[in-house]
Design an enzyme around this catalytic site. Structure first.
Site, PDB file in Angstrom:
ATOM      1  CG  LEU A   9      -3.554  19.582   5.273  1.00 26.52           C
ATOM      2  CD1 LEU A   9      -4.952  19.928   5.791  1.00 26.52           C
ATOM      3  CD2 LEU A   9      -3.484  18.115   4.856  1.00 26.52           C
ATOM      4  CG  ASP A  34      -8.322   3.044  18.706  1.00 29.08           C
ATOM      5  OD1 ASP A  34      -7.402   2.206  18.688  1.00 29.08           O
ATOM      6  OD2 ASP A  34      -9.077   3.205  19.682  1.00 29.08           O
ATOM      7  CG  HIS A  91       1.244  -0.127  13.922  1.00 35.16           C
ATOM      8  ND1 HIS A  91       0.188   0.530  14.508  1.00 35.16           N
ATOM      9  CD2 HIS A  91       1.778  -0.924  14.886  1.00 35.16           C
ATOM     10  CE1 HIS A  91       0.086   0.163  15.778  1.00 35.16           C
ATOM     11  NE2 HIS A  91       1.028  -0.722  16.023  1.00 35.16           N
TER      12      HIS A  91
END
Length: 339
Positions: free
Chosen positions: A179, A68, A85
């Site tokens: 991962l 956020d 972004h």
């Protein structure tokens, strides 16, 4: 227990910390998902936060991050939200690269919520375009680094070209064991839970109807009253078995299928939210039932490996009892004043 991470640091001369308010989860960034091989630290001199956060965990962690603050980060600098972004994408690269060094085995990033369709059409198109571009450009490097990519959420509302890119990335990285990177796109935890419950109910109904037809055919072919009585007993057992199928593990399987996963992933250990807000915003509600929470006012573009290490060090200090009681000092019995 809910704690806030360290306060934000200024990122440049006169830069102010991001303390604004963003609708949920407004800061979802575009996704550059490449591990940065050049960012690996000297193994002979690990950071204090890495050592502290890693020593306490014998098995890999599942960490979810609500990314956020991108829009506010850009607006404070006089830039369009879309620039925030793009900056957030660079943070994704850093955190994906750092995650395995901190004992993280599954990293779930909240990229685009189902409620984010309410944003301006231009911003939505930009986010989707960036997601497609980064998946196309970064998949090969993720595969080389052992990062498995999966995208959880709905796909029926995504552009078919983006869906093809998602499927290609998942196929190319499916063998990654370093991962497991989950990207939540067009994701709503409540909607996923509802779809899983509906699928589970439909499965149980189909199974019950099949067993009923089987018992009916058996009775029709055998007029023996004792056999009929035995069938009734078997029916009771079948009904009990059907009820027993409604387990947590069975539901997890249906939930995984609703999210386009081939198998359930471990429950979330830690949820981190950047940008100053302190709520879950419909993120991994089932999986985070016993997750620890860390909220930081730092905007996502400013979040770095030190912040990740600090959050994990905070997590490592917490006493996770999963509803039980901690033993009193010097006693094998739980303390009566622990909750």
């Amino acid at each position: 227990m809910i704690r806030a991470a360290a306060p934000p640091r200024a990122t440049g001369p006169g830069a102010a910390p991001d303390l604004g308010v963003t609708p949920d989860p407004e800061g979802a960034p575009d996704l550059g998902v490449t591990p940065d091989p050049g960012a690996a630290p000297d193994p002979e001199s690990p950071s204090d936060s890495t050592a502290e956060s890693g020593d306490r965990h014998a098995s890999p962690l599942h960490v979810g991050i609500i990314m956020d603050g991108n829009g506010r980060w850009a607006q404070r600098r006089g830039l369009p939200r879309l620039a925030g972004h793009r900056a957030g994408a660079r943070t994704v690269r850093r955190i994906v690269s750092a995650a395995p060094r901190h004992g993280i085995g599954v990293l779930t990033l909240y990229a685009f919520s189902s409620d984010n369709w309410r944003r301006p059409a231009l911003e939505v198109r930009h986010l989707m375009s960036l997601l497609r571009t980064h998946l196309r450009s970064e998949t090969r490097r993720c595969a080389e680094e052992g990062v498995r990519i999966t995208v959880i959420g709905r796909r029926d509302r995504l552009d078919p070209a983006l869906v093809r890119e998602i499927e290609a990335s998942e196929k190319a990285t499916r063998d990654g064991g370093t991962l497991h990177l989950q990207l939540a796109v067009d994701y709503s935890a409540r909607e996923a839970i509802l779809r899983a419950a509906q699928a589970m109910a439909a499965h149980a109904l189909t199974h019950a109807l099949t067993r009923t037809r089987t018992r009916t055919r058996t009775r029709e072919s055998d007029a023996d009253a004792q056999t009929d009585a035995g069938d009734a007993d078997t029916g009771d057992a079948d009904n009990q078995a059907d009820a027993g199928d409604a387990t947590s593990d069975a539901f997890r399987t249906h939930l995984s299928r609703a999210l386009h996963l081939d198998a359930p992933v471990p429950d979330v250990d830690l949820v981190i939210r950047t940008g100053g807000e302190q709520r879950l915003s419909d993120f991994l509600l089932w999986e985070s039932a016993y997750a620890e929470l860390v909220f930081t006012p730092r905007a996502w573009p400013d979040f770095d490996e030190d912040d990740l290490g600090s959050a994990l060090a905070d997590f490592a200090r917490r006493d996770r009892r999963f509803g039980g009681l901690a033993p009193a000092a010097g006693s094998p019995w739980p303390s009566t004043d622990e909750a």
